[in-house]
Design a protein around this motif. Structure first.
Motif, short mmCIF file in Angstrom:
data_model
loop_
_atom_site.label_atom_id
_atom_site.label_comp_id
_atom_site.label_asym_id
_atom_site.label_seq_id
_atom_site.Cartn_x
_atom_site.Cartn_y
_atom_site.Cartn_z
N MET A 1 0.84 -1.18 0.00
CA MET A 1 0.00 0.00 0.00
C MET A 1 0.88 1.24 0.00
SD MET A 1 -2.87 1.19 2.79
CE MET A 1 -4.33 0.70 1.89
N GLU A 2 0.51 2.20 -0.78
CA GLU A 2 1.22 3.47 -0.83
C GLU A 2 0.78 4.35 0.35
OE1 GLU A 2 3.52 4.38 -3.21
OE2 GLU A 2 3.35 2.33 -3.99
N PHE A 3 1.69 5.19 0.83
CA PHE A 3 1.37 6.05 1.97
C PHE A 3 0.18 6.96 1.69
CE2 PHE A 3 5.80 5.21 3.43
CZ PHE A 3 5.48 4.77 4.70
N ASN A 4 0.11 7.56 0.51
CA ASN A 4 -1.01 8.46 0.22
C ASN A 4 -2.33 7.70 0.18
OD1 ASN A 4 0.63 10.69 0.12
ND2 ASN A 4 0.71 10.78 -2.11
N ASP A 5 -2.30 6.47 -0.33
CA ASP A 5 -3.52 5.65 -0.35
C ASP A 5 -3.96 5.34 1.08
OD1 ASP A 5 -3.43 5.64 -3.12
OD2 ASP A 5 -2.41 3.70 -3.22
N TYR A 6 -2.99 5.02 1.94
CA TYR A 6 -3.31 4.77 3.35
C TYR A 6 -3.94 6.01 3.98
CZ TYR A 6 -2.96 4.04 8.31
OH TYR A 6 -3.28 3.95 9.63
N GLN A 7 -3.33 7.17 3.72
CA GLN A 7 -3.81 8.43 4.30
C GLN A 7 -5.27 8.68 3.91
OE1 GLN A 7 -1.61 11.85 2.93
NE2 GLN A 7 -2.27 13.11 4.64
N LYS A 8 -5.59 8.48 2.65
CA LYS A 8 -6.96 8.69 2.18
C LYS A 8 -7.92 7.68 2.79
CE LYS A 8 -5.48 10.71 -2.14
NZ LYS A 8 -5.12 10.39 -3.52
N ALA A 9 -7.51 6.42 2.85
CA ALA A 9 -8.37 5.38 3.42
C ALA A 9 -8.60 5.61 4.91
CB ALA A 9 -7.76 4.00 3.17
N ALA A 72 -2.84 19.02 7.86
CA ALA A 72 -1.91 20.05 7.38
C ALA A 72 -1.79 20.06 5.86
CB ALA A 72 -0.53 19.82 8.00
N ASP A 73 -2.61 19.25 5.18
CA ASP A 73 -2.60 19.15 3.72
C ASP A 73 -1.21 18.76 3.19
OD1 ASP A 73 -3.90 19.17 1.26
OD2 ASP A 73 -3.38 21.26 0.87
N ILE A 74 -0.61 17.79 3.86
CA ILE A 74 0.70 17.27 3.47
C ILE A 74 0.50 15.82 3.02
CG2 ILE A 74 3.01 16.64 4.26
CD1 ILE A 74 2.68 18.81 6.45
N PRO A 75 0.80 15.53 1.75
CA PRO A 75 0.70 14.13 1.32
C PRO A 75 1.65 13.26 2.15
CG PRO A 75 0.95 15.59 -0.57
CD PRO A 75 1.20 16.42 0.67
N PHE A 76 1.14 12.14 2.62
CA PHE A 76 1.93 11.27 3.49
C PHE A 76 3.17 10.74 2.79
CE2 PHE A 76 1.43 7.85 6.98
CZ PHE A 76 1.98 8.69 7.92
N ASP A 77 3.08 10.53 1.47
CA ASP A 77 4.27 10.12 0.70
C ASP A 77 5.38 11.16 0.84
OD1 ASP A 77 3.22 7.74 -0.26
OD2 ASP A 77 2.78 8.52 -2.25
N GLU A 78 5.00 12.43 0.91
CA GLU A 78 5.99 13.50 1.05
C GLU A 78 6.73 13.41 2.38
OE1 GLU A 78 5.92 18.36 1.19
OE2 GLU A 78 4.40 17.35 -0.03
N VAL A 79 6.01 13.04 3.43
CA VAL A 79 6.63 12.86 4.74
C VAL A 79 7.66 11.73 4.68
CG1 VAL A 79 6.20 12.24 7.16
CG2 VAL A 79 4.57 13.70 5.94
N ALA A 80 7.26 10.61 4.10
CA ALA A 80 8.15 9.45 4.01
C ALA A 80 9.37 9.77 3.15
CB ALA A 80 7.39 8.26 3.43
#
Length: 99
Positions: A1-9, A72-80
């Protein structure tokens, strides 16, 4: 699973509109404490480290982190990615113990 997909789910289970950031930050602290407690009991009290419980608590930590990023409107993929970039800058050859 991608981080952004996790964040949305994960967002579909986020409750409330007021003080979401505070709630998530406090929840993160509490769930991090649960992880620490499992490790403490394993290390100092000779308790068995329950892998499933550790996965559960780490998942709770992940949920809170993802929702702080969401707020904070930060894509989780960006954090990783930013974290890996920082680790690569600090340890370009990987981590090596100093003698």
């Amino acid at each position: 699973m991608e981080f952004n997909d996790y964040q949305k789910a994960a967002k579909r289970t986020l409750y409330g509109n007021e003080q979401v950031l505070t709630n998530c930050a406090l929840g993160l602290a509490g769930e991090s404490g649960q992880v620490v407690d499992l490790v403490k009991n394993y290390t100092f009290r000779s308790k068995k480290l329950d892998r499933q419980e550790l996965i559960h608590e780490m998942g709770d930590v992940l949920w809170y982190l993802s929702q702080i990023a969401e707020w904070a409107d930060i894509p989780f993929d960006e954090v990783a990615k930013a974290n890996i970039d920082e680790l690569n800058r600090r340890y370009p050859s990987g981590f090596k113990k100093q003698k």
